[in-house]
Write a protein that holds these residues in place. Structure first.
Motif, PDB file in Angstrom:
ATOM      1  N   GLU A  79       0.701  -1.466  -0.115  1.00 42.92           N
ATOM      2  CA  GLU A  79       0.223  -0.075   0.210  1.00 42.92           C
ATOM      3  C   GLU A  79       1.040   1.092   0.164  1.00 42.92           C
ATOM      4  O   GLU A  79       1.734   1.538   0.859  1.00 42.92           O
ATOM      5  N   SER A  99       4.635  -0.819  -7.010  1.00 45.48           N
ATOM      6  CA  SER A  99       2.944  -1.111  -5.746  1.00 45.48           C
ATOM      7  C   SER A  99       2.023   0.359  -6.562  1.00 45.48           C
ATOM      8  O   SER A  99       1.052  -0.164  -6.381  1.00 45.48           O
ATOM      9  N   SER A 100       2.427   1.182  -6.430  1.00 47.76           N
ATOM     10  CA  SER A 100       1.746   2.635  -7.057  1.00 47.76           C
ATOM     11  C   SER A 100       1.093   2.528  -8.495  1.00 47.76           C
ATOM     12  O   SER A 100      -0.255   2.262  -8.492  1.00 47.76           O
ATOM     13  N   LYS A 151      -1.179  -0.824  -8.585  1.00 43.14           N
ATOM     14  CA  LYS A 151      -3.107  -0.667  -7.846  1.00 43.14           C
ATOM     15  C   LYS A 151      -3.402  -0.252  -9.783  1.00 43.14           C
ATOM     16  O   LYS A 151      -4.551  -0.048  -8.941  1.00 43.14           O
TER      17      LYS A 151
END
Length: 207
Positions: free
Chosen positions: A26, A114-115, A118
């Motif tokens: 996250e 991860s961003s 996502k």
């Protein structure tokens, strides 16, 4: 997490497993901000300082009498009004060399990856081979990605035909996996990784 492999012409292939420890975190804005700030400050060179009165090696002897000489009452030759004297209000040394913990830097890179995963701005390709290394061919294929700018990361070395074809396309930035960094990843609209790049990045964090 799973993501489908793509080719340069937009065709989708088999699924590839991405490590949740690298691509499934996250994102935290404070961590990303710290790493980007550190990166940009590390780019700045150290500003050279000028020599002021205290730094000039000249005589400190009073060169004239206090009164009757017809000149100002200078006590030495270090004054800024003399040739070879110290600089008045000169530039001071400013050293832009911040430090940041390695764990925070590694965490920032994981969160940047991860961003992109996502938000759906991550593409994994099996190969970057461009036919005859033609820029026109790559430009046509790039238009199918629906991206304003793209950062393409390959394995140890960038595929030669792709690097040659992308040389004249300012919207495409290429680099090997060793050069992956938070600032360039966040700046690009779309992140394109090869299978080799995924393996290198996952091994970099797991090793």
């Amino acid at each position: 997490m799973k993501i489908k492999l793509q080719s340069l012409d937009g065709a989708q292939g088999a699924d590839i497993d991405l490590s949740d420890d690298v691509f499934g975190l996250e994102p935290r804005a404070d961590i990303l901000h710290r790493v980007v700030t550190w990166q940009l400050e590390k780019r700045r060179g150290t500003a050279r300082g000028t020599r002021e009165r205290a730094d000039v090696a000249r005589t400190g002897k009073k060169f004239g009498r206090q009164k009757g000489g017809g000149t100002a009452r200078h006590g030495d030759r270090r004054a800024p009004v003399f040739i070879g004297g110290g600089k008045a209000h000169g530039a001071r040394v400013r050293d832009f060399n911040p430090s940041l913990n390695k764990k925070v830097r590694a965490l920032g890179l994981k969160m940047a990856l991860s961003s992109k995963a996502k938000t759906g701005k991550l593409i994994v390709m099996d190969s970057l081979v461009v036919e005859n290394a033609k820029t026109a061919v790559l430009f046509k294929n790039f238009s199918t990605l629906d991206a304003k700018t793209a950062l393409v990361i390959d394995g140890d070395m960038v595929e030669a035909s792709f690097a040659l074809a992308a040389g004249n396309l300012r919207q495409i930035n290429v680099m090997p996996a060793a050069g992956a960094n938070v600032y360039d990843i966040l700046k690009a609209d779309t992140l394109v990784l090869t299978r080799a790049a995924v393996e290198k990045l996952e091994a970099r964090f797991n090793g």
